[in-house]
Scaffold this active site. Structure first.
Site, PDB file in Angstrom:
ATOM      1  N   PHE A 127       0.874  -1.174   0.000  1.00 13.79           N
ATOM      2  CA  PHE A 127       0.000   0.000   0.000  1.00 13.79           C
ATOM      3  C   PHE A 127       0.914   1.227   0.000  1.00 13.79           C
ATOM      4  O   PHE A 127       1.674   1.436   0.937  1.00 13.79           O
ATOM      5  CB  PHE A 127      -0.848  -0.077   1.277  1.00 13.79           C
TER       6      PHE A 127
ATOM      7  N   THR B 286       2.493   7.078   1.622  1.00 16.97           N
ATOM      8  CA  THR B 286       3.427   8.063   2.167  1.00 16.97           C
ATOM      9  C   THR B 286       4.517   8.433   1.166  1.00 16.97           C
ATOM     10  O   THR B 286       5.051   7.591   0.443  1.00 16.97           O
ATOM     11  CB  THR B 286       4.077   7.517   3.445  1.00 16.97           C
TER      12      THR B 286
ATOM     13  N   PRO C 184       7.947  11.594   0.632  1.00 15.36           N
ATOM     14  CA  PRO C 184       8.793  12.525   1.391  1.00 15.36           C
ATOM     15  C   PRO C 184       8.065  13.806   1.788  1.00 15.36           C
ATOM     16  O   PRO C 184       8.312  14.369   2.855  1.00 15.36           O
ATOM     17  CB  PRO C 184       9.949  12.806   0.427  1.00 15.36           C
TER      18      PRO C 184
ATOM     19  N   SER D 161       1.655  12.880   7.087  1.00 12.54           N
ATOM     20  CA  SER D 161       0.348  13.193   7.677  1.00 12.54           C
ATOM     21  C   SER D 161      -0.509  13.984   6.693  1.00 12.54           C
ATOM     22  O   SER D 161      -1.741  13.865   6.691  1.00 12.54           O
ATOM     23  CB  SER D 161       0.536  13.995   8.976  1.00 12.54           C
TER      24      SER D 161
ATOM     25  N   ARG E  37      12.737 -12.697  39.912  1.00 14.18           N
ATOM     26  CA  ARG E  37      13.804 -11.804  40.358  1.00 14.18           C
ATOM     27  C   ARG E  37      13.680 -11.529  41.850  1.00 14.18           C
ATOM     28  O   ARG E  37      12.629 -11.087  42.335  1.00 14.18           O
ATOM     29  CB  ARG E  37      13.715 -10.491  39.570  1.00 14.18           C
TER      30      ARG E  37
ATOM     31  N   GLN F  21      11.669  -0.929  32.962  1.00 14.86           N
ATOM     32  CA  GLN F  21      11.956  -0.476  34.329  1.00 14.86           C
ATOM     33  C   GLN F  21      11.876  -1.638  35.316  1.00 14.86           C
ATOM     34  O   GLN F  21      12.730  -1.767  36.202  1.00 14.86           O
ATOM     35  CB  GLN F  21      10.960   0.630  34.724  1.00 14.86           C
TER      36      GLN F  21
ATOM     37  N   GLU G  33       0.087   4.753  10.021  1.00 10.03           N
ATOM     38  CA  GLU G  33      -1.355   4.824   9.749  1.00 10.03           C
ATOM     39  C   GLU G  33      -2.029   5.976  10.500  1.00 10.03           C
ATOM     40  O   GLU G  33      -3.159   5.860  10.954  1.00 10.03           O
ATOM     41  CB  GLU G  33      -2.028   3.485  10.047  1.00 10.03           C
TER      42      GLU G  33
ATOM     43  N   GLU H 133      -0.888  12.701  16.827  1.00 12.11           N
ATOM     44  CA  GLU H 133      -1.362  14.073  16.643  1.00 12.11           C
ATOM     45  C   GLU H 133      -2.542  14.114  15.665  1.00 12.11           C
ATOM     46  O   GLU H 133      -3.542  14.799  15.896  1.00 12.11           O
ATOM     47  CB  GLU H 133      -0.228  14.962  16.141  1.00 12.11           C
TER      48      GLU H 133
END
Length: 386
Positions: free
Chosen positions: A123, A126, A128, A132, A270, A338, A365, A369
């Site tokens: 597909f 996108t 350069p 978005s 642990r 962590q 995809e 934002e």
């Protein structure tokens, strides 16, 4: 409201879970290190019928529902996100445009191998200058002597350069109307003169998936290779991306679940200060938060998938699910590292791979934002004038 899965959905989930546990998980680290494309695992998914799963029997599909497909993606991603994105890109982005907008002749020509999983399709959206801002497409297709002559390029394209890649559906400007570019979708088969694939990108994660730049230089394809209507490509791709975002949400849930699985296992093994770290409240709080946020993401994903199955628009549920699940997965990967401490920073630990693989879920995809923009637009559409 019933949150229980059907017997068929549970069977699909359990079958894929066993395959992911027994076949994908043991090979995931080796494929991540080598960067090789997992042909054997793709063949295994094809044997299970996963490439045909969410498509109607009328086009050669398995007739399953979209939620079952999301359940399968979650289980695959729980074992290896790179294998999961290979399936997702092939199904949601490769096959779906042909099923939804292709002519009977196009379906007959390409779908049998794609639904069987012996070939995969890409597909190409996108560029350069058009990420978005998908409407900023610069690739051009000029009609000439019954053909489309394509010039331009696509970036970050998945599944285009493997030995089983059959072609790609791209967006290209095919004309203008009222001063606006008309964007259409055109299928380009691999091996077409003028169509080349650059070497694989060196990526942060998803090492086993195939991601490349595509170049089109005076690439001639038959005029009948247009998918859907001329000038309708942009609208079509937005529709495809809507359900694709739900699939990425499912992938994110699976990856987040893998982070929790690893953290639970490690925390009971642990020992520090004479006892398993799972007995410490600080660790327990992390595990509880992980489980809660993952379940919220899972329910949001199921809600969006149910909208797809109902034949209604999945927006804004698709954007909400994709936004929440991808950001939750990133946060859970961080917590998993962590909990594992120094070991989590070592590449021999699976959570190190999860940490590298997860970030792109907030980008591909539609970035986080963009999802927030779409959600806000939905909330305000009746409150603000055009």
């Amino acid at each position: 409201m019933n949150f229980d899965l059907t017997d068929e959905q549970r069977q699909i989930r359990n079958t894929v879970r066993a395959f992911a546990r027994d076949e994908i998980a043991p090979r995931a680290a080796a494929y991540d290190e080598s960067g090789e494309f997992p042909y054997d695992l793709v063949a295994g998914m094809a044997e299970l019928g996963l490439f045909a799963l969410p498509f109607p029997q009328s086009v050669g599909g398995a007739g399953g529902d979209f939620l079952s497909y999301c359940l399968a993606l979650e289980e695959i991603a729980r074992a290896d996100a790179a294998v999961a994105i290979t399936l997702e890109a092939a199904v949601s982005l490769g096959i779906s445009p042909i099923v939804s907008f292709g002519t009977p002749e196009q379906r007959e020509r390409w779908l049998p191998e794609l639904l069987a999983g012996t070939k995969i399709w890409a597909f190409g959206l996108t560029e350069p200058e058009a990420g978005s801002d998908a409407g900023g497409t610069k690739t051009r297709a000029e009609r000439r002597d019954g053909e489309w002559v394509i010039n331009g390029g696509k970036t970050f394209i998945t599944n285009a350069g493997t030995d089983i890649s059959a072609g790609v559906t791209i967006t290209a400007v095919t004309g203008t109307a009222d001063g606006e570019s008309q964007i259409s979708a055109i299928a380009v088969e691999r091996g077409t003169p003028g169509y080349t694939q650059a070497p694989k990108y060196r990526k942060l994660g998803w090492h086993a998936s195939d991601t490349r730049e595509l170049i089109f230089a005076d690439c001639h394809v038959p005029q009948v290779n247009m998918i859907g209507t001329e000038g309708g490509g942009y609208r079509q791709f937005l529709q495809i991306l809507e359900s694709g975002r739900v699939a990425i949400a499912a992938l994110s849930v699976g990856l987040a679940q893998a982070c929790l699985d690893a953290s639970l296992s490690y925390s009971v093994q642990r020992r520090q200060f004479g006892q398993p770290i799972a007995r410490f409240q600080a660790t327990q709080f992390k595990l509880a938060d992980m489980a809660t946020q993952i379940e919220l993401s899972r329910l949001m994903t199921w809600r969006a998938a149910s909208a797809v199955d109902a034949g209604t628009s999945a927006a804004p549920y698709a954007s909400m699910a994709k936004l929440h699940a991808s950001e939750v997965a990133t946060a859970r990967a961080n917590q998993a590292v962590q909990i594992h401490g120094g070991y989590g920073f070592m590449e021999e630990s699976p959570v190190a791979r999860y940490y590298r693989d997860v970030k792109v879920n907030e980008i591909g995809e539609g970035t986080s934002e963009v999802q927030r923009i779409l959600i806000a637009r939905h909330l305000l559409e009746d409150l603000l004038p055009d």
